[in-house]
Design an enzyme around this catalytic site. Structure first.
Site, PDB file in Angstrom:
ATOM      1  N   GLY A 190       0.776  -1.233   0.000  1.00  0.00           N
ATOM      2  CA  GLY A 190       0.000   0.000   0.000  1.00  0.00           C
ATOM      3  C   GLY A 190       0.808   1.284   0.000  1.00  0.00           C
ATOM      4  O   GLY A 190       0.341   2.317  -0.482  1.00  0.00           O
TER       5      GLY A 190
ATOM      6  N   ASP B  69       0.394   3.256   4.155  1.00  0.00           N
ATOM      7  CA  ASP B  69      -0.625   4.001   3.420  1.00  0.00           C
ATOM      8  C   ASP B  69      -1.698   4.553   4.356  1.00  0.00           C
ATOM      9  O   ASP B  69      -2.043   5.730   4.307  1.00  0.00           O
ATOM     10  CB  ASP B  69      -1.256   3.132   2.310  1.00  0.00           C
ATOM     11  CG  ASP B  69      -1.768   1.777   2.801  1.00  0.00           C
ATOM     12  OD1 ASP B  69      -1.606   1.444   3.992  1.00  0.00           O
ATOM     13  OD2 ASP B  69      -2.333   1.025   1.976  1.00  0.00           O
TER      14      ASP B  69
ATOM     15  N   ASP C 157      -5.734   2.363  10.104  1.00  0.00           N
ATOM     16  CA  ASP C 157      -7.161   2.061  10.225  1.00  0.00           C
ATOM     17  C   ASP C 157      -7.395   1.558  11.654  1.00  0.00           C
ATOM     18  O   ASP C 157      -7.497   2.363  12.572  1.00  0.00           O
ATOM     19  CB  ASP C 157      -7.523   1.038   9.136  1.00  0.00           C
ATOM     20  CG  ASP C 157      -9.008   0.700   9.111  1.00  0.00           C
ATOM     21  OD1 ASP C 157      -9.808   1.523   9.565  1.00  0.00           O
ATOM     22  OD2 ASP C 157      -9.361  -0.389   8.630  1.00  0.00           O
TER      23      ASP C 157
ATOM     24  N   PHE D 272     -14.223   3.132   2.861  1.00  0.00           N
ATOM     25  CA  PHE D 272     -13.178   2.331   2.215  1.00  0.00           C
ATOM     26  C   PHE D 272     -12.668   3.088   0.998  1.00  0.00           C
ATOM     27  O   PHE D 272     -13.424   3.418   0.093  1.00  0.00           O
ATOM     28  CB  PHE D 272     -13.691   0.945   1.822  1.00  0.00           C
ATOM     29  CG  PHE D 272     -12.568  -0.006   1.549  1.00  0.00           C
ATOM     30  CD1 PHE D 272     -11.950  -0.692   2.598  1.00  0.00           C
ATOM     31  CD2 PHE D 272     -12.089  -0.189   0.264  1.00  0.00           C
ATOM     32  CE1 PHE D 272     -10.878  -1.544   2.361  1.00  0.00           C
ATOM     33  CE2 PHE D 272     -11.007  -1.038   0.017  1.00  0.00           C
ATOM     34  CZ  PHE D 272     -10.411  -1.720   1.067  1.00  0.00           C
TER      35      PHE D 272
ATOM     36  N   ASP E 239      -5.625  -0.332  -2.270  1.00  0.00           N
ATOM     37  CA  ASP E 239      -6.279  -1.270  -3.181  1.00  0.00           C
ATOM     38  C   ASP E 239      -7.593  -1.792  -2.645  1.00  0.00           C
ATOM     39  O   ASP E 239      -7.893  -1.715  -1.457  1.00  0.00           O
ATOM     40  CB  ASP E 239      -5.370  -2.488  -3.384  1.00  0.00           C
ATOM     41  CG  ASP E 239      -5.298  -3.367  -2.129  1.00  0.00           C
ATOM     42  OD1 ASP E 239      -4.958  -2.830  -1.057  1.00  0.00           O
ATOM     43  OD2 ASP E 239      -5.620  -4.565  -2.219  1.00  0.00           O
TER      44      ASP E 239
HETATM   45  P1  IMP Z   1      -5.044  -1.699  10.098  1.00  0.00           P
HETATM   46  O1  IMP Z   1      -4.173  -2.836  10.535  1.00  0.00           O
HETATM   47  O2  IMP Z   1      -6.481  -1.942  10.391  1.00  0.00           O
HETATM   48  O3  IMP Z   1      -4.593  -0.346  10.601  1.00  0.00           O
HETATM   49  O4  IMP Z   1      -5.020  -1.695   8.549  1.00  0.00           O
HETATM   50  C1  IMP Z   1      -3.949  -1.215   7.855  1.00  0.00           C
HETATM   51  C2  IMP Z   1      -3.905  -1.795   6.462  1.00  0.00           C
HETATM   52  O5  IMP Z   1      -5.208  -2.165   5.979  1.00  0.00           O
HETATM   53  C3  IMP Z   1      -3.402  -0.729   5.541  1.00  0.00           C
HETATM   54  O6  IMP Z   1      -2.002  -0.803   5.408  1.00  0.00           O
HETATM   55  C4  IMP Z   1      -4.145  -1.003   4.258  1.00  0.00           C
HETATM   56  O7  IMP Z   1      -3.360  -1.876   3.460  1.00  0.00           O
HETATM   57  C5  IMP Z   1      -5.412  -1.721   4.658  1.00  0.00           C
HETATM   58  N1  IMP Z   1      -6.600  -0.796   4.651  1.00  0.00           N
HETATM   59  C6  IMP Z   1      -7.262  -0.286   5.708  1.00  0.00           C
HETATM   60  N2  IMP Z   1      -8.267   0.531   5.330  1.00  0.00           N
HETATM   61  C7  IMP Z   1      -8.234   0.537   3.980  1.00  0.00           C
HETATM   62  C8  IMP Z   1      -9.015   1.234   2.971  1.00  0.00           C
HETATM   63  O8  IMP Z   1      -9.946   2.032   3.231  1.00  0.00           O
HETATM   64  N3  IMP Z   1      -8.667   0.977   1.683  1.00  0.00           N
HETATM   65  C9  IMP Z   1      -7.649   0.141   1.331  1.00  0.00           C
HETATM   66  N4  IMP Z   1      -6.881  -0.501   2.230  1.00  0.00           N
HETATM   67  C10 IMP Z   1      -7.180  -0.300   3.541  1.00  0.00           C
HETATM   68 MG    MG Z   2      -3.413  -3.047   1.697  1.00  0.00          MG
END
Ligand code: IMP
Ligand code: MG
Length: 177
Positions: free
Chosen positions: A38, A92, A95, A144, A151
């Site tokens: 990402g 990227d 979340d 999203f 992606d």
């Molecule tokens: P986390 O572990 O929940 O913080 O998620 C982080 C990873 O989830 C990021 O590095 C992204 O690759 C993916 N991700 C989270 N939200 C989105 C989104 O809205 N679009 C695309 N990828 C996302």
């Molecule tokens: Mg990703």
């Protein structure tokens, strides 16, 4: 798809983040680790805006299947040596925060002098960990998003802007694995 951040806004946000990073490190050499896939577009744009000595490496993580989180896989086999280095992780989007938290734990076990993180986006109201990235270019609503490296099932990373996926876009096409 609705455009959330256009090319000019993205460029301005990355530029601001580059200036903040330069002023924090004050010319000290930096090791930048991009979390693939990402961060690929942010990494390429950000490093070209940083006027300071730096090394660049990558690790790969994967957690999403479609728009829901699966279990996290981290591949750091090809990473640079980070022992006794000032390290900045690039991702990227922040979340839930679980990805960054686990990557930080892994990196800390390798003994960097300092470890910070920079993300393009932070999604509001989603965080499940006690951690805040040191640099955030944009806070965005809980939708999203795709483009600029992000992606949906590995598609749309090449869009030069950031867009919200509409429900009708969330159907996986037959050509997608
Ligand atoms: P986390 O572990 O929940 O913080 O998620 C982080 C990873 O989830 C990021 O590095 C992204 O690759 C993916 N991700 C989270 N939200 C989105 C989104 O809205 N679009 C695309 N990828 C996302
Ligand atoms: Mg990703």
């Amino acid at each position: 798809m609705k455009v959330l951040l256009d090319q000019q806004q993205l460029e301005a946000g990355v530029e601001r983040m580059a200036r903040d990073i330069e002023s924090l490190y004050g010319g000290k050499p930096l090791t930048i680790i991009g979390i693939m896939t990402g961060s690929v577009v942010l990494l390429a744009d950000l490093i070209r805006k940083l006027e300071m000595p730096l090394r660049v490496g990558v690790i790969q993580t994967s957690s999403y299947r479609g728009t829901s989180r699966g279990s996290l896989t981290i591949n750091s086999e090809l990473m640079l040596d980070i022992t006794d280095r000032d390290v900045l992780l690039i991702d990227d989007i922040f979340d839930t925060g679980h990805t960054l938290k686990e990557v930080i734990q892994l990196m800390n076990s390798l003994g960097p002098s300092s470890l910070r993180s920079a993300v393009l986006l932070k999604k509001s109201g989603r965080q499940e960990v006690q951690l805040i990235p040191d640099f955030v270019a944009f806070d965005i609503p809980d939708e999203f998003v795709v483009g600029y490296g992000l992606d949906f099932n590995d598609e749309y990373r090449n869009l030069p802007y950031l867009a919200c996926l509409e429900p009708s876009d969330l159907v996986t096409s037959p050509t997608t694995v």
